[in-house]
Design an enzyme around this catalytic site. Sequence first.
Site, PDB file in Angstrom:
ATOM      1  N   TYR A   1      -0.125   6.377  12.291  1.00 51.33           N
ATOM      2  CA  TYR A   1      -1.105   5.651  13.103  1.00 51.33           C
ATOM      3  C   TYR A   1      -0.948   6.006  14.584  1.00 51.33           C
ATOM      4  O   TYR A   1      -1.808   5.659  15.379  1.00 51.33           O
ATOM      5  CB  TYR A   1      -0.942   4.138  12.886  1.00 51.33           C
ATOM      6  CG  TYR A   1      -1.026   3.749  11.425  1.00 51.33           C
ATOM      7  CD1 TYR A   1      -2.262   3.617  10.789  1.00 51.33           C
ATOM      8  CD2 TYR A   1       0.125   3.544  10.663  1.00 51.33           C
ATOM      9  CE1 TYR A   1      -2.343   3.289   9.439  1.00 51.33           C
ATOM     10  CE2 TYR A   1       0.052   3.218   9.319  1.00 51.33           C
ATOM     11  CZ  TYR A   1      -1.185   3.095   8.712  1.00 51.33           C
ATOM     12  OH  TYR A   1      -1.260   2.778   7.377  1.00 51.33           O
TER      13      TYR A   1
ATOM     14  N   ARG B   1      -0.724  -4.392   4.255  1.00 54.22           N
ATOM     15  CA  ARG B   1      -1.308  -5.276   3.235  1.00 54.22           C
ATOM     16  C   ARG B   1      -2.219  -6.311   3.867  1.00 54.22           C
ATOM     17  O   ARG B   1      -3.195  -6.735   3.251  1.00 54.22           O
ATOM     18  CB  ARG B   1      -0.195  -5.909   2.387  1.00 54.22           C
ATOM     19  CG  ARG B   1       0.464  -4.842   1.526  1.00 54.22           C
ATOM     20  CD  ARG B   1       1.506  -5.392   0.587  1.00 54.22           C
ATOM     21  NE  ARG B   1       2.222  -4.285  -0.054  1.00 54.22           N
ATOM     22  CZ  ARG B   1       3.310  -4.428  -0.783  1.00 54.22           C
ATOM     23  NH1 ARG B   1       3.800  -5.633  -0.984  1.00 54.22           N
ATOM     24  NH2 ARG B   1       3.895  -3.382  -1.324  1.00 54.22           N
TER      25      ARG B   1
ATOM     26  N   SER C   1       2.925   1.364   8.204  1.00 54.81           N
ATOM     27  CA  SER C   1       2.463   0.293   9.096  1.00 54.81           C
ATOM     28  C   SER C   1       3.598  -0.496   9.743  1.00 54.81           C
ATOM     29  O   SER C   1       3.556  -0.787  10.936  1.00 54.81           O
ATOM     30  CB  SER C   1       1.548  -0.649   8.319  1.00 54.81           C
ATOM     31  OG  SER C   1       2.208  -1.176   7.188  1.00 54.81           O
TER      32      SER C   1
ATOM     33  N   LYS D   1       7.481   6.981  -3.471  1.00 51.11           N
ATOM     34  CA  LYS D   1       7.042   5.808  -2.724  1.00 51.11           C
ATOM     35  C   LYS D   1       7.930   4.628  -3.099  1.00 51.11           C
ATOM     36  O   LYS D   1       7.980   4.219  -4.262  1.00 51.11           O
ATOM     37  CB  LYS D   1       5.582   5.503  -3.055  1.00 51.11           C
ATOM     38  CG  LYS D   1       5.035   4.301  -2.317  1.00 51.11           C
ATOM     39  CD  LYS D   1       3.561   4.099  -2.620  1.00 51.11           C
ATOM     40  CE  LYS D   1       3.016   2.894  -1.890  1.00 51.11           C
ATOM     41  NZ  LYS D   1       1.603   2.668  -2.198  1.00 51.11           N
TER      42      LYS D   1
ATOM     43  N   CYS E   1      -5.976   4.332  -5.015  1.00 51.52           N
ATOM     44  CA  CYS E   1      -5.218   3.209  -5.563  1.00 51.52           C
ATOM     45  C   CYS E   1      -6.151   2.017  -5.642  1.00 51.52           C
ATOM     46  O   CYS E   1      -7.102   1.924  -4.871  1.00 51.52           O
ATOM     47  CB  CYS E   1      -4.004   2.863  -4.712  1.00 51.52           C
ATOM     48  SG  CYS E   1      -2.885   1.742  -5.586  1.00 51.52           S
TER      49      CYS E   1
ATOM     50  N   LYS F   1       7.569   8.205   1.292  1.00 55.04           N
ATOM     51  CA  LYS F   1       7.075   7.032   2.008  1.00 55.04           C
ATOM     52  C   LYS F   1       7.920   5.809   1.706  1.00 55.04           C
ATOM     53  O   LYS F   1       8.227   5.586   0.538  1.00 55.04           O
ATOM     54  CB  LYS F   1       5.628   6.798   1.554  1.00 55.04           C
ATOM     55  CG  LYS F   1       4.971   5.570   2.084  1.00 55.04           C
ATOM     56  CD  LYS F   1       3.640   5.382   1.402  1.00 55.04           C
ATOM     57  CE  LYS F   1       3.041   4.087   1.905  1.00 55.04           C
ATOM     58  NZ  LYS F   1       1.877   3.695   1.180  1.00 55.04           N
TER      59      LYS F   1
ATOM     60  N   GLU G   1      10.996  12.264  -9.418  1.00 57.81           N
ATOM     61  CA  GLU G   1       9.569  11.989  -9.199  1.00 57.81           C
ATOM     62  C   GLU G   1       8.875  13.174  -8.534  1.00 57.81           C
ATOM     63  O   GLU G   1       7.764  13.546  -8.912  1.00 57.81           O
ATOM     64  CB  GLU G   1       9.401  10.745  -8.310  1.00 57.81           C
ATOM     65  CG  GLU G   1       9.661   9.421  -9.007  1.00 57.81           C
ATOM     66  CD  GLU G   1       8.490   8.978  -9.889  1.00 57.81           C
ATOM     67  OE1 GLU G   1       7.537   9.759 -10.068  1.00 57.81           O
ATOM     68  OE2 GLU G   1       8.536   7.836 -10.393  1.00 57.81           O
TER      69      GLU G   1
ATOM     70  N   ARG H   1       5.865  -5.144  -6.364  1.00 57.90           N
ATOM     71  CA  ARG H   1       5.529  -3.830  -6.910  1.00 57.90           C
ATOM     72  C   ARG H   1       6.763  -3.084  -7.445  1.00 57.90           C
ATOM     73  O   ARG H   1       6.737  -1.869  -7.616  1.00 57.90           O
ATOM     74  CB  ARG H   1       4.869  -2.982  -5.830  1.00 57.90           C
ATOM     75  CG  ARG H   1       3.622  -3.583  -5.185  1.00 57.90           C
ATOM     76  CD  ARG H   1       2.693  -2.473  -4.719  1.00 57.90           C
ATOM     77  NE  ARG H   1       1.713  -2.861  -3.729  1.00 57.90           N
ATOM     78  CZ  ARG H   1       0.666  -3.668  -3.938  1.00 57.90           C
ATOM     79  NH1 ARG H   1       0.472  -4.194  -5.143  1.00 57.90           N
ATOM     80  NH2 ARG H   1      -0.181  -3.923  -2.969  1.00 57.90           N
TER      81      ARG H   1
ATOM     82  N   CYS I   1      -1.519  -2.449  -8.200  1.00 59.23           N
ATOM     83  CA  CYS I   1      -2.029  -1.084  -8.089  1.00 59.23           C
ATOM     84  C   CYS I   1      -2.502  -0.534  -9.433  1.00 59.23           C
ATOM     85  O   CYS I   1      -2.562   0.690  -9.622  1.00 59.23           O
ATOM     86  CB  CYS I   1      -0.959  -0.186  -7.492  1.00 59.23           C
ATOM     87  SG  CYS I   1      -0.371  -0.752  -5.878  1.00 59.23           S
TER      88      CYS I   1
END
Length: 324
Positions: A313, A205, A274, A195, A120, A248, A233, A217, A130
Amino acid sequence: MNITQRPRRNRRNAIIRNMVAETRLNSDMFIYPYFVTHGNGVVNPIGAMPGVNHFSIDTLLTDAEKGLKAGINKLLLFGVGEEKSEDGHTAHGESSIVPAAVKALKNAFGSDVYVITDVCVCAYTTHGHCGILHHGEVKNDSSVELLTRMALAHAQAGADMVAPSDMMDGRVGAIRQTLDSNGFEHTALMSYAVKFASAYYGPFREAADSSPQQGDRKAYQMDPRNGNEAIREALLDVQEGADIIMVKPALAYLDIIRRVKDEVNVPVACYNVSGEYSMVKNAAAAGLIDEPRIVMENMTAFARAGADIIITYHARDIVEKGWL
Ligand code: PBG
Ligand code: ZN
């Protein structure tokens, strides 16, 4: 009392609970994300994501080796701190950080490590969108062309898998075709197929310095109100050649993970993003929750919802601290 059905019998001790458990997690499911930047000796903590750092290539290698020893052998790379431009050309440039990191990882660990790259351009464009911006709109087809170049550069560097996260129409097919016609038919493709335009990406970000400078977005990422569209999708990307379909964020979209899992015949991944991570880490630091139990409850929820693969993470803590 005459009770015929006593479900509690199957919960009586740990041995029988483990025997009848319907959801089982293992370290093969986890993908660990990394933020890679230029320089030497860099280990820069990301304020919004406790426990996550920016690494330069040398420190990335040291850290990845530790992870490999603990059983984390699938890495997802994000490039940070590249020179930004209106057209995002550094995303596929000669001196790009991600291809260099891929080469270094492959040189050091060969086939012991499986390297996945995020494809991206939002960390490479001055406007932070993006794709290519034209009169305030992200142009689909020219963006796709740029993304195919970026994916090819990653494949040429030796990436095992590319993962487009931009949400442009037709990019999976275009990237697949570009890879194939350049001799990279073995390079796998995981699509961020579903997404959502989510506030849960906030900390990322900051980490990637990839916020849109103007607007949002919503004209390319999905509307959180839609579930049928998620199936559309996902099916499109399978048709276009995706090997893995991703949903996501994860926690607020467990219903979508389940629906996608029921509709596609490729593995389904989810991205524990995140914001989800930071909420847990901060609540744990404040003493409000039991971190290992909350983390594993979340992981279990992803798997129970249908995720075969979990990008998180938390992956290093999970394996290194023996939470599995
Ligand atoms: C870039 C990208 C984003 C994430 C992964 N790739 C952010 C965004 O779309 O704004 C989010 C990851 C996270 O929040 O952990 N397209
Ligand atoms: Zn992006």
